[in-house]
Design a protein around this motif. Structure first.
Motif, PDB file in Angstrom:
ATOM      1  N   GLY A 119      54.834 -80.190 -70.093  1.00 51.09           N
ATOM      2  CA  GLY A 119      53.938 -81.059 -70.841  1.00 51.09           C
ATOM      3  C   GLY A 119      54.661 -82.268 -71.397  1.00 51.09           C
ATOM      4  N   TYR A 120      55.837 -82.046 -71.994  1.00 53.01           N
ATOM      5  CA  TYR A 120      56.613 -83.165 -72.524  1.00 53.01           C
ATOM      6  C   TYR A 120      57.067 -84.103 -71.404  1.00 53.01           C
ATOM      7  CZ  TYR A 120      56.926 -81.065 -77.198  1.00 53.01           C
ATOM      8  OH  TYR A 120      56.632 -80.581 -78.447  1.00 53.01           O
ATOM      9  N   LEU A 121      57.436 -83.525 -70.265  1.00 54.35           N
ATOM     10  CA  LEU A 121      57.881 -84.358 -69.151  1.00 54.35           C
ATOM     11  C   LEU A 121      56.738 -85.251 -68.653  1.00 54.35           C
ATOM     12  CD1 LEU A 121      60.193 -83.211 -66.262  1.00 54.35           C
ATOM     13  CD2 LEU A 121      58.198 -84.601 -65.784  1.00 54.35           C
ATOM     14  N   TYR A 122      55.531 -84.657 -68.517  1.00 52.27           N
ATOM     15  CA  TYR A 122      54.388 -85.445 -68.055  1.00 52.27           C
ATOM     16  C   TYR A 122      53.968 -86.476 -69.111  1.00 52.27           C
ATOM     17  CZ  TYR A 122      53.682 -82.363 -64.029  1.00 52.27           C
ATOM     18  OH  TYR A 122      53.826 -81.673 -62.853  1.00 52.27           O
ATOM     19  N   GLN A 123      54.121 -86.139 -70.384  1.00 49.94           N
ATOM     20  CA  GLN A 123      53.858 -87.132 -71.422  1.00 49.94           C
ATOM     21  C   GLN A 123      54.764 -88.348 -71.248  1.00 49.94           C
ATOM     22  OE1 GLN A 123      54.335 -85.463 -75.357  1.00 49.94           O
ATOM     23  NE2 GLN A 123      52.124 -85.383 -75.722  1.00 49.94           N
ATOM     24  N   ALA A 124      56.046 -88.093 -71.035  1.00 51.52           N
ATOM     25  CA  ALA A 124      57.000 -89.190 -70.867  1.00 51.52           C
ATOM     26  C   ALA A 124      56.683 -90.029 -69.636  1.00 51.52           C
ATOM     27  CB  ALA A 124      58.416 -88.633 -70.769  1.00 51.52           C
ATOM     28  N   ARG A 125      56.062 -89.404 -68.642  1.00 47.35           N
ATOM     29  CA  ARG A 125      55.713 -90.115 -67.410  1.00 47.35           C
ATOM     30  C   ARG A 125      54.308 -90.732 -67.478  1.00 47.35           C
ATOM     31  NH1 ARG A 125      58.106 -87.592 -61.970  1.00 47.35           N
ATOM     32  NH2 ARG A 125      60.298 -87.475 -62.605  1.00 47.35           N
ATOM     33  N   LEU A 148      58.502 -73.042 -70.173  1.00 44.29           N
ATOM     34  CA  LEU A 148      58.521 -73.980 -69.049  1.00 44.29           C
ATOM     35  C   LEU A 148      57.301 -74.889 -69.081  1.00 44.29           C
ATOM     36  CD1 LEU A 148      59.499 -73.345 -65.386  1.00 44.29           C
ATOM     37  CD2 LEU A 148      57.273 -74.337 -65.877  1.00 44.29           C
ATOM     38  N   HIS A 149      56.136 -74.336 -69.421  1.00 40.37           N
ATOM     39  CA  HIS A 149      54.908 -75.131 -69.445  1.00 40.37           C
ATOM     40  C   HIS A 149      54.943 -76.160 -70.583  1.00 40.37           C
ATOM     41  CE1 HIS A 149      53.013 -72.653 -66.357  1.00 40.37           C
ATOM     42  NE2 HIS A 149      53.597 -71.637 -66.940  1.00 40.37           N
ATOM     43  N   ARG A 150      55.540 -75.801 -71.686  1.00 39.61           N
ATOM     44  CA  ARG A 150      55.703 -76.771 -72.775  1.00 39.61           C
ATOM     45  C   ARG A 150      56.619 -77.915 -72.329  1.00 39.61           C
ATOM     46  NH1 ARG A 150      58.714 -74.318 -77.692  1.00 39.61           N
ATOM     47  NH2 ARG A 150      60.371 -74.394 -76.124  1.00 39.61           N
ATOM     48  N   PHE A 200      65.804 -73.178 -67.630  1.00 43.36           N
ATOM     49  CA  PHE A 200      66.840 -73.672 -68.543  1.00 43.36           C
ATOM     50  C   PHE A 200      67.590 -74.851 -67.939  1.00 43.36           C
ATOM     51  CE2 PHE A 200      66.321 -69.546 -70.718  1.00 43.36           C
ATOM     52  CZ  PHE A 200      66.268 -70.003 -72.019  1.00 43.36           C
ATOM     53  N   ARG A 201      67.843 -74.824 -66.630  1.00 38.49           N
ATOM     54  CA  ARG A 201      68.515 -75.977 -66.034  1.00 38.49           C
ATOM     55  C   ARG A 201      67.613 -77.203 -66.057  1.00 38.49           C
ATOM     56  NH1 ARG A 201      70.909 -75.757 -59.978  1.00 38.49           N
ATOM     57  NH2 ARG A 201      68.691 -75.922 -59.447  1.00 38.49           N
ATOM     58  N   GLY A 202      66.328 -77.007 -65.738  1.00 38.09           N
ATOM     59  CA  GLY A 202      65.400 -78.122 -65.802  1.00 38.09           C
ATOM     60  C   GLY A 202      65.261 -78.681 -67.201  1.00 38.09           C
ATOM     61  N   GLU A 203      65.216 -77.816 -68.186  1.00 40.05           N
ATOM     62  CA  GLU A 203      65.079 -78.270 -69.569  1.00 40.05           C
ATOM     63  C   GLU A 203      66.341 -78.988 -70.044  1.00 40.05           C
ATOM     64  OE1 GLU A 203      63.191 -78.650 -73.443  1.00 40.05           O
ATOM     65  OE2 GLU A 203      62.763 -78.909 -71.314  1.00 40.05           O
ATOM     66  N   THR A 204      67.505 -78.525 -69.604  1.00 36.04           N
ATOM     67  CA  THR A 204      68.753 -79.220 -69.939  1.00 36.04           C
ATOM     68  C   THR A 204      68.727 -80.633 -69.365  1.00 36.04           C
ATOM     69  OG1 THR A 204      69.962 -77.124 -69.927  1.00 36.04           O
ATOM     70  CG2 THR A 204      71.269 -79.139 -69.769  1.00 36.04           C
ATOM     71  N   ARG A 205      68.269 -80.755 -68.132  1.00 37.29           N
ATOM     72  CA  ARG A 205      68.183 -82.080 -67.510  1.00 37.29           C
ATOM     73  C   ARG A 205      67.132 -82.948 -68.191  1.00 37.29           C
ATOM     74  NH1 ARG A 205      68.719 -79.649 -61.367  1.00 37.29           N
ATOM     75  NH2 ARG A 205      70.963 -80.011 -61.146  1.00 37.29           N
ATOM     76  N   ALA A 252      64.690 -82.334 -63.008  1.00 33.19           N
ATOM     77  CA  ALA A 252      64.086 -81.342 -63.905  1.00 33.19           C
ATOM     78  C   ALA A 252      62.746 -80.886 -63.362  1.00 33.19           C
ATOM     79  CB  ALA A 252      63.925 -81.930 -65.307  1.00 33.19           C
ATOM     80  N   LEU A 253      61.943 -81.851 -62.904  1.00 33.33           N
ATOM     81  CA  LEU A 253      60.641 -81.509 -62.338  1.00 33.33           C
ATOM     82  C   LEU A 253      60.795 -80.603 -61.127  1.00 33.33           C
ATOM     83  CD1 LEU A 253      57.594 -81.846 -62.446  1.00 33.33           C
ATOM     84  CD2 LEU A 253      57.832 -83.938 -61.080  1.00 33.33           C
ATOM     85  N   GLN A 254      61.800 -80.853 -60.309  1.00 34.18           N
ATOM     86  CA  GLN A 254      62.050 -80.004 -59.142  1.00 34.18           C
ATOM     87  C   GLN A 254      62.384 -78.574 -59.570  1.00 34.18           C
ATOM     88  OE1 GLN A 254      65.172 -81.895 -56.880  1.00 34.18           O
ATOM     89  NE2 GLN A 254      63.952 -83.725 -56.440  1.00 34.18           N
ATOM     90  N   ASP A 255      63.208 -78.433 -60.604  1.00 31.24           N
ATOM     91  CA  ASP A 255      63.537 -77.093 -61.101  1.00 31.24           C
ATOM     92  C   ASP A 255      62.297 -76.387 -61.635  1.00 31.24           C
ATOM     93  OD1 ASP A 255      66.254 -76.980 -60.503  1.00 31.24           O
ATOM     94  OD2 ASP A 255      66.864 -77.860 -62.415  1.00 31.24           O
ATOM     95  N   PHE A 256      61.480 -77.103 -62.402  1.00 31.59           N
ATOM     96  CA  PHE A 256      60.268 -76.493 -62.953  1.00 31.59           C
ATOM     97  C   PHE A 256      59.322 -76.048 -61.838  1.00 31.59           C
ATOM     98  CE2 PHE A 256      60.815 -79.335 -66.946  1.00 31.59           C
ATOM     99  CZ  PHE A 256      61.729 -78.437 -67.475  1.00 31.59           C
ATOM    100  N   GLU A 257      59.144 -76.892 -60.835  1.00 30.59           N
ATOM    101  CA  GLU A 257      58.237 -76.551 -59.743  1.00 30.59           C
ATOM    102  C   GLU A 257      58.759 -75.367 -58.947  1.00 30.59           C
ATOM    103  OE1 GLU A 257      57.905 -80.267 -57.704  1.00 30.59           O
ATOM    104  OE2 GLU A 257      56.194 -80.942 -58.932  1.00 30.59           O
TER     105      GLU A 257
END
Length: 375
Positions: free
Chosen positions: A339-345, A334-336, A300-305, A317-322
Motif C-alpha cells: 500500500g505504501y509503495l503504491y501510494q508513493a507511485r 506485506l500488504h501494508r 523482508f527483503r522487499g521492505e528493506t529495499r 521491492a515490488l518484484q519481491d512482494f509479487e
C-alpha cells in the motif's frame, strides 16, 4: 610454558597451525575455583555477579526456556567439565555478538542467532568465547582496565542499554589482543572437534560477516562485532586452514532452524528496524538463497529495499512482494508495505486494495486504525 608453545604455534603460519591442530598438546584447564572475596580477583568476580543479576532482570533477555536449554547444552558440549560454571543468556539485540565474563556469564545476542546457518557455526562462536574464558583473557582485560581507571566504562560493555555505541568507541582500548583472538579461535576449533562438530563451518561465519561489513558505510559503528572482532581475510583463511584436515562432523542446520522457528520473525523485524539496509540485504540474500520458498523472507527483503528507496530499489521491492504473493502464506505486513509503495507511485486504487487486505488480515494490528484512514 604450555601457553607460550600454543602462542608460538598460532604465529607460525596457517600450514603449521593445521598440522599442529591434529596433534595439539593443549589441554583444557580444570574448573576454576571461586576466588576469595577479599582478593583482587574476588572483587572483580563479585562485580560480574552483580552484573549478572541485572542481566537476569533485564527485559532484553529472551524468556524462551527451550532456546536457553538448547544453548546451555551446546555450551556444555564445548566446555566439558566447565559446564557447571557456565550460564547462557540469549539476549534480544539485533547485532552479531557473544561475550563471556570471567564468572561464567555468557550472552548470545539474537543478531548472532539470525546470522548463523547451523549449529556448528554457532558452536564456533560459542567455542571461541569459551576459549577466552578458559585462558582467563577477560579477567586480564578487567585487571588492565581497572589499572587504567576505566573500569566503569568497561563494565558497561557487558550490559545492553547503550552498548552498541560504547562498544564501537571503546573497542580499540578494551578489545582482546591479536594473540588472544588467535588463541581463542584455535581453542574454539579444538573444542568443536572434541564435541563432534564440523570445524569447516567456523570460517564461514567470518566470510558472512565480511560480506556484511563490505556493505556497511561504517562497519565499526553499525555492529559491535565489527569493532571488536575485525572480520579479516586472514582470520577466515586461518580457520579454514586449521579445519582442512578434518573430514566432517555434526552440522545441525535443521536443529538450529527448528529451535529458532518461532523467534525468527521477531528477529527479522528487529533487524529491519536497525536501519542498516546494506547489511540487511546481504543477510537476506543469503537467507533467501538457502530457503527460496519462504515468502516471509521475500517480504523482508522487499521492505528493506522499499525503505532504502535508492536507485531501482522500489522496482525490486515490488518484484519481491509479487513473488511472495505467488508463493502464498505471505505475512500480513506485506500488504501494508504494498500500500505504501503504491501510494508513493501515485496509484491510489491499488494502494487502497493493498491497505484493505492488510486490515482484513490483521484487524487487531496497532496501526489498523491509521491504515483504515487511508481507505
Amino acid at each position: 610454558m604450555k601457553r607460550r608453545r600454543l602462542l608460538a604455534a598460532l604465529g607460525a603460519g596457517c600450514a603449521h597451525c593445521a598440522a599442529q591442530a591434529q596433534g595439539s598438546t593443549w589441554l583444557a584447564p580444570s574448573r576454576f575455583s571461586k576466588p576469595e572475596p577479599g582478593s583482587d580477583e574476588g572483587g572483580l568476580w563479585a562485580m560480574m555477579d552483580r552484573e549478572e543479576t541485572r542481566l537476569r532482570r533485564s527485559p532484553f533477555v529472551l524468556r524462551d526456556a527451550p532456546l536457553r536449554d538448547y544453548l546451555q547444552d551446546m555450551a556444555c558440549k564445548l566446555g566439558g567439565e566447565h559446564c557447571a560454571d557456565v550460564r547462557v543468556y540469549p539476549v534480544r539485540t539485533p547485532f552479531f555478538n557473544a561475550s563471556m565474563a570471567p564468572n561464567g556469564m555468557m550472552q548470545i545476542w539474537s543478531g548472532l542467532l539470525l546470522r548463523v546457518d547451523n549449529e556448528a557455526q554457532l558452536a564456533a562462536v560459542v567455542g571461541h568465547e569459551i576459549g577466552h574464558y578458559m585462558q582467563r583473557h577477560t579477567l586480564e582485560r578487567l585487571r588492565d582496565v581497572k589499572a587504567r581507571s576505566a573500569f566503569g566504562m568497561f563494565m558497561g560493555m557487558f550490559g545492553v542499554v547503550g552498548l552498541v555505541g560504547q562498544m564501537a568507541s571503546l573497542a580499540g582500548a578494551f578489545g582482546f589482543s591479536r594473540d588472544q583472538e588467535r588463541e581463542a579461535d584455535r581453542i574454539g576449533l579444538e573444542l568443536m572437534r572434541k564435541a563432534g562438530y564440523d570445524t569447516r563451518e567456523a570460517s564461514k561465519v567470518w566470510e558472512h560477516l565480511r560480506a556484511e561489513a563490505a556493505a556497511a558505510h561504517e562497519p565499526a559503528k553499525s555492529s559491535p562485532m565489527f569493532a571488536t572482532h575485525p572480520p579479516s581475510d586472514e582470520r577466515s583463511a586461518t580457520l579454514a586452514q586449521l579445519a582442512m584436515a578434518d573430514s566432517g562432523g555434526f552440522v545441525g542446520a535443521a536443529e538450529l532452524s527448528g529451535r529458532l522457528a518461532g523467534l525468527q520473525q521477531m528477529m527479522l523485524e528487529d533487524e529491519l528496524r536497525r536501519g542498516q539496509h546494506g547489511e540487511t540485504l546481504v543477510l537476506l540474500d543469503r537467507l533467501i538463497a538457502r530457503s527460496p520458498q519462504r515468502s516471509d523472507l521475500l517480504y523482508f527483503r522487499g521492505e528493506t529495499r522499499r525503505q532504502r528507496a535508492t536507485g531501482d530499489d522500489t522496482d525490486r521491492a515490488l518484484q519481491d512482494f509479487e513473488q511472495a504473493l505467488q508463493l502464498g502464506q505471505e505475512p500480513a505486513q506485506l500488504h501494508r508495505a504494498l500500500g505504501y509503495l503504491y501510494q508513493a507511485r501515485e496509484q491510489p486504487q491499488r494502494a487502497r486494495q493493498a491497505f484493505g487486505r492488510y486490515v482484513e488480515l490483521a484487524p487487531e494490528a496497532a496501526d489498523a486504525a491509521l491504515i483504515k484512514s487511508f481507505l
